[in-house]
Design a protein around this motif. Structure first.
Motif, short mmCIF file in Angstrom:
data_model
loop_
_atom_site.label_atom_id
_atom_site.label_comp_id
_atom_site.label_asym_id
_atom_site.label_seq_id
_atom_site.Cartn_x
_atom_site.Cartn_y
_atom_site.Cartn_z
N GLU A 209 0.84 -1.20 0.00
CA GLU A 209 0.00 0.00 0.00
C GLU A 209 0.87 1.25 0.00
O GLU A 209 1.94 1.26 0.58
N PRO A 210 0.42 2.34 -0.65
CA PRO A 210 1.20 3.57 -0.60
C PRO A 210 1.17 4.18 0.80
O PRO A 210 0.18 4.06 1.52
N SER A 211 2.24 4.83 1.18
CA SER A 211 2.34 5.42 2.50
C SER A 211 1.46 6.65 2.61
O SER A 211 1.44 7.49 1.72
N LYS A 212 0.72 6.76 3.69
CA LYS A 212 -0.12 7.93 3.92
C LYS A 212 0.62 9.01 4.68
O LYS A 212 0.13 10.11 4.83
N GLY A 213 1.80 8.72 5.18
CA GLY A 213 2.57 9.72 5.89
C GLY A 213 1.98 10.03 7.25
O GLY A 213 1.29 9.22 7.86
N LEU A 214 2.21 11.24 7.70
CA LEU A 214 1.76 11.67 9.01
C LEU A 214 0.53 12.55 8.95
O LEU A 214 0.25 13.30 9.87
N TYR A 215 -0.20 12.49 7.86
CA TYR A 215 -1.37 13.34 7.68
C TYR A 215 -2.61 12.69 8.27
O TYR A 215 -2.72 11.48 8.32
#
Length: 94
Positions: free
Chosen positions: A35-41
């Motif tokens: 899965e693509p990373s969603k980061g810290l958002y």
């Protein structure tokens, strides 16, 4: 009575036991790597949510990612683009 120990109480150890650190068993499952990373958002129903870096309004719809973990409202996007390019021109065209 037994004598009391002086100083602050001992803390519980943090993290995994010493032997498990280099074993490679502490990472995320293999399915999460696809899965693509969603980061810290923070993601809500309308996309990225959070407080705008520039104007301070809380963005619930149409938020734009800014740097690592900040959010910009749609009205402040031109200001954010100017911040990313402080010299105003691309190198080699000055």
């Amino acid at each position: 009575p037994a004598p009391r120990a002086r100083g602050p109480p001992r803390r519980a150890p943090r993290g995994p036991p010493r032997g498990a650190r280099g074993a490679g068993g502490g990472g995320p499952p293999a399915a999460a790597a696809d899965e693509p990373s969603k980061g810290l958002y923070k993601y809500g129903e309308g996309g990225i949510e959070g407080k705008c870096v520039f104007c301070g309004s809380y963005v619930t719809k149409g938020g734009v990612m800014f740097r690592e973990k900040s959010v910009v409202c749609p009205d402040c996007v031109p200001m954010a683009e100017r911040m990313n390019n402080p010299y105003g021109r691309v190198a080699g065209r000055r």
